[in-house]
Design an enzyme around this catalytic site. Structure first.
Site, PDB file in Angstrom:
ATOM      1  N   LYS A  22       8.787  -0.335   4.320  1.00 17.02           N
ATOM      2  CA  LYS A  22       7.637   0.189   5.084  1.00 17.02           C
ATOM      3  C   LYS A  22       6.420  -0.723   4.909  1.00 17.02           C
ATOM      4  O   LYS A  22       5.759  -1.083   5.886  1.00 17.02           O
ATOM      5  CB  LYS A  22       7.287   1.590   4.588  1.00 17.02           C
ATOM      6  CG  LYS A  22       5.955   2.132   5.073  1.00 17.02           C
ATOM      7  CD  LYS A  22       5.667   3.534   4.583  1.00 17.02           C
ATOM      8  CE  LYS A  22       5.134   3.554   3.180  1.00 17.02           C
ATOM      9  NZ  LYS A  22       3.688   3.236   3.034  1.00 17.02           N
ATOM     10  N   ASN A  23       6.178  -1.132   3.649  1.00 14.17           N
ATOM     11  CA  ASN A  23       4.941  -1.863   3.355  1.00 14.17           C
ATOM     12  C   ASN A  23       5.016  -3.341   3.706  1.00 14.17           C
ATOM     13  O   ASN A  23       4.063  -4.082   3.492  1.00 14.17           O
ATOM     14  CB  ASN A  23       4.548  -1.658   1.887  1.00 14.17           C
ATOM     15  CG  ASN A  23       4.099  -0.230   1.641  1.00 14.17           C
ATOM     16  OD1 ASN A  23       3.899   0.541   2.589  1.00 14.17           O
ATOM     17  ND2 ASN A  23       3.982   0.152   0.383  1.00 14.17           N
ATOM     18  N   CYS A 117      -7.892   9.417   0.197  1.00 17.40           N
ATOM     19  CA  CYS A 117      -6.614  10.133   0.350  1.00 17.40           C
ATOM     20  C   CYS A 117      -6.328  10.769  -1.001  1.00 17.40           C
ATOM     21  O   CYS A 117      -7.112  10.687  -1.943  1.00 17.40           O
ATOM     22  CB  CYS A 117      -5.515   9.166   0.753  1.00 17.40           C
ATOM     23  SG  CYS A 117      -5.076   8.062  -0.571  1.00 17.40           S
ATOM     24  N   ARG A 122      -9.897   4.675  -2.239  1.00 15.45           N
ATOM     25  CA  ARG A 122      -9.262   3.582  -1.506  1.00 15.45           C
ATOM     26  C   ARG A 122     -10.193   2.963  -0.445  1.00 15.45           C
ATOM     27  O   ARG A 122      -9.951   3.012   0.755  1.00 15.45           O
ATOM     28  CB  ARG A 122      -7.956   4.077  -0.882  1.00 15.45           C
ATOM     29  CG  ARG A 122      -6.998   4.546  -1.959  1.00 15.45           C
ATOM     30  CD  ARG A 122      -5.682   4.987  -1.409  1.00 15.45           C
ATOM     31  NE  ARG A 122      -4.891   3.842  -0.947  1.00 15.45           N
ATOM     32  CZ  ARG A 122      -3.733   4.001  -0.321  1.00 15.45           C
ATOM     33  NH1 ARG A 122      -3.286   5.200  -0.043  1.00 15.45           N
ATOM     34  NH2 ARG A 122      -3.049   2.951   0.074  1.00 15.45           N
ATOM     35  N   ASP A 307       3.719   2.492  -7.200  1.00 14.83           N
ATOM     36  CA  ASP A 307       4.464   3.350  -6.256  1.00 14.83           C
ATOM     37  C   ASP A 307       5.703   3.957  -6.872  1.00 14.83           C
ATOM     38  O   ASP A 307       6.397   4.733  -6.219  1.00 14.83           O
ATOM     39  CB  ASP A 307       4.862   2.548  -5.014  1.00 14.83           C
ATOM     40  CG  ASP A 307       3.653   2.219  -4.178  1.00 14.83           C
ATOM     41  OD1 ASP A 307       3.768   1.367  -3.277  1.00 14.83           O
ATOM     42  OD2 ASP A 307       2.583   2.796  -4.431  1.00 14.83           O
ATOM     43  N   ARG A 399       6.990  10.046   5.937  1.00 15.55           N
ATOM     44  CA  ARG A 399       6.209   8.829   6.197  1.00 15.55           C
ATOM     45  C   ARG A 399       6.874   7.618   5.561  1.00 15.55           C
ATOM     46  O   ARG A 399       6.725   6.504   6.041  1.00 15.55           O
ATOM     47  CB  ARG A 399       4.804   8.969   5.617  1.00 15.55           C
ATOM     48  CG  ARG A 399       3.930   9.982   6.320  1.00 15.55           C
ATOM     49  CD  ARG A 399       2.517   9.879   5.820  1.00 15.55           C
ATOM     50  NE  ARG A 399       2.091   8.490   5.813  1.00 15.55           N
ATOM     51  CZ  ARG A 399       1.072   8.040   5.093  1.00 15.55           C
ATOM     52  NH1 ARG A 399       0.386   8.853   4.326  1.00 15.55           N
ATOM     53  NH2 ARG A 399       0.723   6.766   5.131  1.00 15.55           N
TER      54      ARG A 399
HETATM   55  C1  EPZ Z   1      -0.795  -1.004  -0.739  1.00 19.02           C
HETATM   56  O1  EPZ Z   1      -1.912  -0.163  -0.515  1.00 19.02           O
HETATM   57  C2  EPZ Z   1       0.426  -0.145  -0.438  1.00 19.02           C
HETATM   58  N1  EPZ Z   1       0.388   0.261   0.967  1.00 19.02           N
HETATM   59  C3  EPZ Z   1       0.435   1.080  -1.365  1.00 19.02           C
HETATM   60  O2  EPZ Z   1       1.624   1.803  -1.101  1.00 19.02           O
HETATM   61  C4  EPZ Z   1       0.460   0.587  -2.811  1.00 19.02           C
HETATM   62  O3  EPZ Z   1       0.410   1.698  -3.675  1.00 19.02           O
HETATM   63  C5  EPZ Z   1      -0.742  -0.326  -3.070  1.00 19.02           C
HETATM   64  O4  EPZ Z   1      -0.747  -1.414  -2.114  1.00 19.02           O
HETATM   65  C6  EPZ Z   1      -0.725  -0.921  -4.476  1.00 19.02           C
HETATM   66  O5  EPZ Z   1       0.460  -1.651  -4.660  1.00 19.02           O
HETATM   67  C7  EPZ Z   1       0.739  -0.625   1.914  1.00 19.02           C
HETATM   68  O6  EPZ Z   1       1.084  -1.765   1.633  1.00 19.02           O
HETATM   69  C8  EPZ Z   1       0.693  -0.150   3.337  1.00 19.02           C
HETATM   70  P1  EPZ Z   1      -4.644  -2.009  -2.679  1.00 19.02           P
HETATM   71  P2  EPZ Z   1      -3.398  -0.824  -0.470  1.00 19.02           P
HETATM   72  O7  EPZ Z   1      -5.630  -2.493  -1.672  1.00 19.02           O
HETATM   73  O8  EPZ Z   1      -3.320  -2.197   0.047  1.00 19.02           O
HETATM   74  C9  EPZ Z   1      -8.824  -0.837  -4.622  1.00 19.02           C
HETATM   75  C10 EPZ Z   1       2.877   3.715  -0.596  1.00 19.02           C
HETATM   76  O9  EPZ Z   1       3.120   4.711  -1.274  1.00 19.02           O
HETATM   77  N2  EPZ Z   1      -9.435  -1.464  -3.435  1.00 19.02           N
HETATM   78  O10 EPZ Z   1      -3.722  -2.994  -3.312  1.00 19.02           O
HETATM   79  O11 EPZ Z   1      -4.267   0.166   0.219  1.00 19.02           O
HETATM   80  C11 EPZ Z   1      -8.017   0.406  -4.274  1.00 19.02           C
HETATM   81  O12 EPZ Z   1      -8.872   1.537  -4.204  1.00 19.02           O
HETATM   82  C12 EPZ Z   1       1.478   3.148  -0.578  1.00 19.02           C
HETATM   83  O13 EPZ Z   1       3.702   3.096   0.101  1.00 19.02           O
HETATM   84  C13 EPZ Z   1     -10.822  -1.506  -3.348  1.00 19.02           C
HETATM   85  O14 EPZ Z   1     -11.532  -1.037  -4.233  1.00 19.02           O
HETATM   86  O15 EPZ Z   1      -3.768  -0.859  -2.016  1.00 19.02           O
HETATM   87  C14 EPZ Z   1      -7.024   0.488  -5.396  1.00 19.02           C
HETATM   88  O16 EPZ Z   1      -7.624   1.118  -6.513  1.00 19.02           O
HETATM   89  C15 EPZ Z   1       0.530   4.007  -1.389  1.00 19.02           C
HETATM   90  N3  EPZ Z   1     -11.391  -2.074  -2.244  1.00 19.02           N
HETATM   91  C16 EPZ Z   1      -6.746  -0.991  -5.732  1.00 19.02           C
HETATM   92  O17 EPZ Z   1      -7.840  -1.737  -5.160  1.00 19.02           O
HETATM   93  C17 EPZ Z   1     -10.635  -2.621  -1.230  1.00 19.02           C
HETATM   94  O18 EPZ Z   1     -11.207  -3.142  -0.248  1.00 19.02           O
HETATM   95  C18 EPZ Z   1      -5.444  -1.523  -5.143  1.00 19.02           C
HETATM   96  O19 EPZ Z   1      -5.438  -1.157  -3.779  1.00 19.02           O
HETATM   97  C19 EPZ Z   1      -9.212  -2.564  -1.344  1.00 19.02           C
HETATM   98  C20 EPZ Z   1      -8.647  -1.988  -2.453  1.00 19.02           C
END
Ligand code: EPZ
Length: 420
Positions: A22-23, A117, A122, A307, A399
Site C-alpha cells: 500500500k505504502n 489522526c 502528523r 507499523d 484500508r
Molecule cells: C508513512 O507515513 C506511512 N504511510 C505510515 O504508515 C508509517 O507509519 C510512517 O510513514 C512511518 O514509517 C505511508 O507511507 C502512506 P512520517 P508518514 O512522515 O509519511 C512527523 C500505515 O499504517 N512529521 O514518516 O505520514 C510525524 O508526525 C501508515 O500504513 C512531522 O512532524 O509518516 C511522525 O511523528 C501509518 N512533520 C514522524 O515525523 C512532517 O512534515 C514520521 O512521520 C512529516 C512528518
C-alpha cells in the site's frame, strides 16, 4: 459498519500470498501526475486506500483504466483540476502525496490539510518547508495548503529535520522535474521510498542514493510513461508472520521479500520462531511452542517498523515472560492497549513504552479498531483469545489489508465478517 467475529484458540497453519505494498502503491499512483504519457502500474493491492487515490485522481480529471487484475493505466494528460478536496483527504492522509507532483508539473496545487489522526498530529510542515526551499509559494489557510510556483521549481540542498517517509517521497517527486540538482539529507530509507525512486527512474528521472540517508536528484525537463510493478507489502507480511507466531502455528508467506524484514524476522526468532526464507517466501514454524516475550524499540528503517509495533504488542500479551515496546516515531500509537486490557492482557503504558506481562490466555470481548495497524493487532488478540471477539469499525482494516478474513480462513482461523 461491518464487524469481524473471531472464535479464537485456533493455531494458524497454511500458506498465503502477499499483495502489493500500500505504502509504495500510493506514492507511485501520485507520481503518474508527473508523466507526459500513460503509466501502467501492476500488483496494486485491492484496498480502500487505493480506491481513494483513484477517486482523488479522478476528481482532478485523470481517469484511470482498471483491468480485471486491478492493474491500473493512468494518463494524466486529461487533468483539469489541481485540487485535492477535504472530503477525500480526510479519509486518507497520503493524499498529501499529490502536492509535489502537481507543483512540479503544473506549477500549482491546492491540497486539504490532512489533519491529525488516531496515532498522532502528523503535521506536514516538513513537506511544505522543503518545497518552499525549492521556490514554491505556499500558504496554509482555511484548512488548505495552497501552493504555486512561477515557471519550474528549483533544485535545493535540503536537510529534513525529521525522517519523514511521505515527506521524502513528495520532495523526490517534485525534484524530478525541478531545474538543477536537489540533495535530500536525512532522507527516509524505507523500501517504499526505493520503490518510488525506481519507478521515477523508469519514467526518466535521474535519482541516486535512494535507500541511503542522502538522495540526489538531477531535475529533467519531462518524464514519460512506464510500466511498473509495485513491491510486496512488508507490513502485511509481518502481520501474518506475527499472527502465526502468536497462535503457536505455522505459515508460509509467498510473493514477498525477506530482505526488507530483517528487524522483524530477528524479533520473531527471539520470540522462539523457526524461520526459513527463500527468494520470495518466508516460512515460520512455532512447533506448537508458546512465544517468548520480546522487547523492542521502533524507529525509521532499517530499525523495527512502527507499523508492526501494535502487532508485536498483541504477541507479547500471551507470550512467556515480560516485554517492553517503545514507540519513537508517533506520539500516540497505543490506542490498542486499552482494548487489549479489556481482553485480560496485563499491559500498561508509561510514556512512550508499553509494558506487558504475558498471560496464559486472553478472553474474547467486543473491541473497537482505531487505526489500521491497531485493528490488525486486535484481530491477532482475537485469534489467540479463548472465546469470541467482535472487532468493530473494521473499515480501518479494509484500508490496508487485502481480503483479511479470506486469508486468515485459508490459515484455519474461525473468522467471519458480519454487516453492521
Ligand atoms: C508513512 O507515513 C506511512 N504511510 C505510515 O504508515 C508509517 O507509519 C510512517 O510513514 C512511518 O514509517 C505511508 O507511507 C502512506 P512520517 P508518514 O512522515 O509519511 C512527523 C500505515 O499504517 N512529521 O514518516 O505520514 C510525524 O508526525 C501508515 O500504513 C512531522 O512532524 O509518516 C511522525 O511523528 C501509518 N512533520 C514522524 O515525523 C512532517 O512534515 C514520521 O512521520 C512529516 C512528518
Amino acid at each position: 459498519m461491518d464487524k469481524l467475529i473471531i472464535e479464537g484458540g485456533v493455531r494458524l497453519d497454511g500458506e498465503i500470498r502477499i499483495a502489493g505494498a500500500k505504502n509504495s502503491a500510493l506514492p507511485i499512483m501520485a507520481a503518474t501526475l508527473l508523466a507526459k504519457s500513460r503509466v501502467v502500474i501492476r500488483n496494486l493491492p485491492h484496498l480502500f486506500d487505493i480506491t481513494t487515490m483513484l477517486e482523488l485522481l479522478g476528481c482532478m480529471g485523470v481517469q484511470p483504466i482498471v483491468d480485471e487484475k486491478l492493474n491500473v493505466e493512468i494518463d494524466s494528460s486529461t487533468i483539469h483540476s489541481f485540487s485535492a478536496p477535504y472530503e477525500l483527504v480526510k479519509t486518507m492522509r497520503a493524499s498529501i502525496l499529490v502536492l509535489g507532483p502537481l507543483l512540479a508539473r503544473y506549477g500549482q496545487a491546492e491540497v486539504a490539510l490532512p489533519g491529525g489522526c488516531a496515532i498522532g498530529s502528523r503535521p506536514v510542515d516538513l513537506h511544505i518547508n522543503a518545497l518552499r526551499s525549492m521556490g514554491a509559494d505556499i500558504r496554509v489557510e482555511d484548512g488548505y495548503v495552497r501552493a504555486k510556483v512561477d515557471g519550474r521549481l528549483r533544485g535545493a540542498h535540503l536537510f529534513m529535520d525529521m525522517v519523514t517517509v511521505t515527506g521524502t517521497e513528495n520532495v523526490m517527486m517534485a525534484a524530478s522535474l525541478a531545474v538543477g540538482k536537489t540533495v535530500i539529507e536525512n532522507a527516509a530509507k524505507e523500501p517504499e521510498v526505493i520503490d518510488l525512486a525506481e519507478c521515477l527512474i523508469a519514467m526518466g528521472a535521474q535519482i541516486e542514493g535512494h535507500g541511503s540517508d542522502t538522495i540526489v536528484i538531477e531535475g529533467v525537463a519531462e518524464l514519460t510513461g512506464c510500466t511498473y510493478s509495485v513491491m510486496p507489502d512488508r507490513i502485511e507480511t509481518g502481520t501474518y508472520l506475527i499472527a502465526a507466531a502468536a497462535t503457536c502455528g505455522r505459515i508460509k508467506v509467498k510473493d514477498t521479500r525477506p530482505d526488507i524484514l530483517e528487524a522483524v524476522l530477528l524479533k520473531l526468532e527471539q520470540a522462539g520462531a523457526d524461520i526459513e526464507v527463500g527468494e520470495n517466501w518466508i516460512e515460520l514454524e512455532m512447533g506448537g511452542r508458546r512465544p517468548q516475550a520480546v522487547s523492542l524499540r521502533t524507529a525509521p528503517y532499517p530499525a523495527f517498523p512502527t507499523d508492526m509495533q501494535a502487532q508485536f504488542t498483541a504477541l507479547n500479551t500471551i507470550a512467556m515472560g515480560s516485554g517492553s515496546i517503545t514507540e519513537t516515531v508517533f506520539e500516540n500509537r497505543f490506542m490498542h492497549v486499552h482494548e487489549m486490557s479489556r481482553m485480560g492482557a496485563r499491559i500498561k503504558v508509561e510514556g512512550n513504552t508499553v509494558f506487558v506481562d504475558g498471560v496464559d490466555a486472553l478472553k474474547g470481548a467486543p473491541v473497537m479498531a482505531t487505526d489500521l495497524r491497531a485493528s490488525a493487532s486486535l484481530i491477532i488478540a482475537g485469534l489467540v483469545a479463548k472465546s469470541q471477539t467482535k472487532v468493530d469499525r473494521i473499515y480501518h482494516i479494509d484500508r490496508g489489508y487485502e481480503c483479511i478474513e479470506e486469508k486468515l480462513q485459508l490459515l484455519g482461523a474461525k473468522i467471519r465478517r458480519v454487516p453492521a
